[in-house]
Design a protein around this motif. Structure first.
Motif, PDB file in Angstrom:
ATOM      1  N   ASP A 197      83.184 157.146 -12.139  1.00 32.23           N
ATOM      2  CA  ASP A 197      84.331 157.131 -13.042  1.00 32.23           C
ATOM      3  C   ASP A 197      85.351 156.087 -12.624  1.00 32.23           C
ATOM      4  O   ASP A 197      86.282 155.792 -13.367  1.00 32.23           O
ATOM      5  N   HIS A 198      85.211 155.530 -11.440  1.00 29.61           N
ATOM      6  CA  HIS A 198      86.115 154.474 -11.002  1.00 29.61           C
ATOM      7  C   HIS A 198      85.507 153.097 -11.267  1.00 29.61           C
ATOM      8  O   HIS A 198      86.182 152.186 -11.720  1.00 29.61           O
ATOM      9  N   ALA A 199      84.250 152.944 -10.935  1.00 28.27           N
ATOM     10  CA  ALA A 199      83.627 151.633 -10.997  1.00 28.27           C
ATOM     11  C   ALA A 199      83.116 151.336 -12.398  1.00 28.27           C
ATOM     12  O   ALA A 199      82.974 152.218 -13.236  1.00 28.27           O
ATOM     13  N   ALA A 200      82.841 150.072 -12.627  1.00 30.77           N
ATOM     14  CA  ALA A 200      82.260 149.634 -13.885  1.00 30.77           C
ATOM     15  C   ALA A 200      80.986 148.884 -13.526  1.00 30.77           C
ATOM     16  O   ALA A 200      81.015 147.667 -13.330  1.00 30.77           O
ATOM     17  N   PRO A 201      79.862 149.592 -13.434  1.00 37.09           N
ATOM     18  CA  PRO A 201      78.627 148.957 -12.949  1.00 37.09           C
ATOM     19  C   PRO A 201      78.207 147.731 -13.751  1.00 37.09           C
ATOM     20  O   PRO A 201      77.736 146.744 -13.180  1.00 37.09           O
ATOM     21  N   ALA A 202      78.358 147.782 -15.065  1.00 37.62           N
ATOM     22  CA  ALA A 202      77.940 146.645 -15.880  1.00 37.62           C
ATOM     23  C   ALA A 202      78.800 145.420 -15.582  1.00 37.62           C
ATOM     24  O   ALA A 202      78.289 144.293 -15.501  1.00 37.62           O
ATOM     25  N   LEU A 203      80.101 145.626 -15.411  1.00 42.79           N
ATOM     26  CA  LEU A 203      81.001 144.516 -15.093  1.00 42.79           C
ATOM     27  C   LEU A 203      80.665 143.938 -13.726  1.00 42.79           C
ATOM     28  O   LEU A 203      80.616 142.720 -13.549  1.00 42.79           O
ATOM     29  N   GLU A 204      80.441 144.814 -12.759  1.00 44.00           N
ATOM     30  CA  GLU A 204      80.094 144.335 -11.421  1.00 44.00           C
ATOM     31  C   GLU A 204      78.803 143.535 -11.451  1.00 44.00           C
ATOM     32  O   GLU A 204      78.705 142.454 -10.852  1.00 44.00           O
ATOM     33  N   ALA A 205      77.801 144.035 -12.155  1.00 43.43           N
ATOM     34  CA  ALA A 205      76.518 143.332 -12.235  1.00 43.43           C
ATOM     35  C   ALA A 205      76.683 141.972 -12.894  1.00 43.43           C
ATOM     36  O   ALA A 205      76.106 140.970 -12.436  1.00 43.43           O
ATOM     37  N   ALA A 206      77.483 141.926 -13.963  1.00 46.48           N
ATOM     38  CA  ALA A 206      77.699 140.656 -14.667  1.00 46.48           C
ATOM     39  C   ALA A 206      78.434 139.657 -13.780  1.00 46.48           C
ATOM     40  O   ALA A 206      78.096 138.461 -13.753  1.00 46.48           O
ATOM     41  N   ALA A 207      79.453 140.139 -13.065  1.00 43.66           N
ATOM     42  CA  ALA A 207      80.215 139.253 -12.183  1.00 43.66           C
ATOM     43  C   ALA A 207      79.336 138.710 -11.062  1.00 43.66           C
ATOM     44  O   ALA A 207      79.388 137.518 -10.733  1.00 43.66           O
ATOM     45  N   ARG A 208      78.519 139.567 -10.485  1.00 40.84           N
ATOM     46  CA  ARG A 208      77.654 139.115  -9.388  1.00 40.84           C
ATOM     47  C   ARG A 208      76.565 138.167  -9.901  1.00 40.84           C
ATOM     48  O   ARG A 208      76.142 137.257  -9.171  1.00 40.84           O
ATOM     49  N   GLU A 209      76.126 138.365 -11.127  1.00 41.43           N
ATOM     50  CA  GLU A 209      75.136 137.467 -11.695  1.00 41.43           C
ATOM     51  C   GLU A 209      75.720 136.070 -11.866  1.00 41.43           C
ATOM     52  O   GLU A 209      75.070 135.062 -11.557  1.00 41.43           O
ATOM     53  N   MET A 252      91.718 144.962 -21.506  1.00 41.18           N
ATOM     54  CA  MET A 252      91.290 144.857 -20.110  1.00 41.18           C
ATOM     55  C   MET A 252      90.856 146.207 -19.547  1.00 41.18           C
ATOM     56  O   MET A 252      90.861 146.421 -18.335  1.00 41.18           O
ATOM     57  N   GLY A 253      90.471 147.098 -20.445  1.00 42.25           N
ATOM     58  CA  GLY A 253      90.063 148.436 -20.018  1.00 42.25           C
ATOM     59  C   GLY A 253      88.754 148.445 -19.265  1.00 42.25           C
ATOM     60  O   GLY A 253      88.420 149.432 -18.609  1.00 42.25           O
ATOM     61  N   GLY A 254      87.998 147.344 -19.335  1.00 44.83           N
ATOM     62  CA  GLY A 254      86.720 147.299 -18.652  1.00 44.83           C
ATOM     63  C   GLY A 254      86.809 147.038 -17.166  1.00 44.83           C
ATOM     64  O   GLY A 254      85.807 147.134 -16.462  1.00 44.83           O
ATOM     65  N   ILE A 255      87.998 146.692 -16.672  1.00 46.75           N
ATOM     66  CA  ILE A 255      88.141 146.365 -15.254  1.00 46.75           C
ATOM     67  C   ILE A 255      89.026 147.403 -14.566  1.00 46.75           C
ATOM     68  O   ILE A 255      90.149 147.657 -15.002  1.00 46.75           O
TER      69      ILE A 255
END
Length: 320
Positions: free
Chosen positions: A6-18, A150-153
């Motif tokens: 509920d804290h993290a945004a896995p899709a955003l993290e994956a996209a940023a790391r990609e 900016m709700g995705g971050i």
């Protein structure tokens, strides 16, 4: 750090790391390729402002470490810069223990990043420290971000309890370096990129040809974007030519002009195309919402006042 779902945004993290895998670094400001750096940031923002927010901070962290001759980030390490101050910021650095304790608000990317460069109070001033976000004593507070923009971050308060912290540079060096202001202009490049993406549906609209009002609104958008682009290009050239200068007044001017350009684009595109893109195009609607929040990272009228005072001190501020 608590990395609950509920804290993290896995899709955003994956996209940023990609993206980071493909673009591990950007040209550093003031080394001859500042405009290229800003163009890459603008392109990221045109794609997704939340990804741009995460990666702009990461690339800024790289520039800060280079400026302060500190140990650079390891390969694949995702970093943030948490430097917000104010009444909620109670974080202090203890020389004797080499730890920080207290709270830090507005920690964008909390729950996603591996390390953070964090400002902490130190004596009568402050200093920058580097912290592993998985270190014992780091706790992400429950999310209090309610905006749709900016709700995705994740961007909440982080609590630190005697967390080991590595000093970065001398006390006060983070704010004293010219790169502090050079980095601030990079944020304006992100705003600009998002504004260009928002203007694209109007630029492609077949209504421009047959509707004089829509054509005029596109003309207004063009004048605003071209003016901002010219100022960004000029400032990039000045920073590269004189990297030892902060160019503070010029950075404030560019940020203020680009922020005004964004509001004009938001208004003109909405007036020209009506509610359809905001209601039927999810990417456009999200970008619209995100940009309205992101540009509030400006200091608004306070920056205008600072610019006015700086201009008053100049002999011939408007020489062609």
């Amino acid at each position: 750090m608590d990395r609950l779902s509920d804290h993290a945004a896995p899709a955003l993290e994956a996209a940023a790391r990609e993206v980071l895998t493909r673009q591990p670094a950007l040209p550093l400001p003031g080394r001859g390729h500042t405009l290229e750096r800003w163009r890459l940031l603008a392109a990221l923002a045109a794609r997704d402002l939340c990804i741009a927010k995460v990666l702009e901070a990461h690339y800024d962290a790289q520039a800060i470490l280079a400026d302060l001759h500190a140990t650079l980030l390891g390969e694949g390490t995702l970093a943030a810069v948490w430097a917000a101050e104010g009444p909620q910021a109670t974080l202090r650095f203890d020389d004797e223990t080499g730890t920080v304790s207290g709270s830090k608000p507005w920690c964008s990317g909390a729950g996603l990043v591996d390390v953070a460069l964090v400002t902490a109070r130190h004596g009568e001033g402050s200093r920058l420290v580097c912290i592993r976000t998985d270190a014992p004593g780091v706790l992400l507070q429950p999310q209090t971000w309610h905006a749709t923009g900016m709700g995705g971050i994740p961007s909440g308060t982080v609590q630190f309890d005697q967390v080991h912290a590595e000093p970065v540079g001398a006390p006060g060096a983070y704010l004293a370096r010219p790169g502090f202001w050079h980095g601030g202009a990079g944020i304006a490049a992100c705003w600009y990129g998002a504004a260009v993406a928002l203007a694209s549906p109007l630029q492609r609209s077949p209504r421009v040809e047959g509707d004089a009002q829509v054509a005029a609104l596109l003309g207004e958008v063009d004048m605003a974007l071209q003016s901002s682009a010219a100022l960004l290009r000029e400032l990039a050239a000045w920073i590269d030519a004189m990297p030892a200068r902060s160019h503070q007044t010029d950075v404030i001017r560019v940020r203020s002009v680009v922020e005004r350009t964004c509001t004009r684009v938001l208004d003109a595109v909405g007036r020209a195309l009506g509610p359809a893109p905001m209601c039927l195009d999810p990417e456009h609607a999200q970008r619209w919402s995100d940009l309205t929040v992101f540009i509030r990272q400006s200091h608004a009228d306070r920056d205008w006042a600072e610019l006015g005072r700086a201009v008053q001190r100049q002999e011939d501020p408007w020489t062609l």
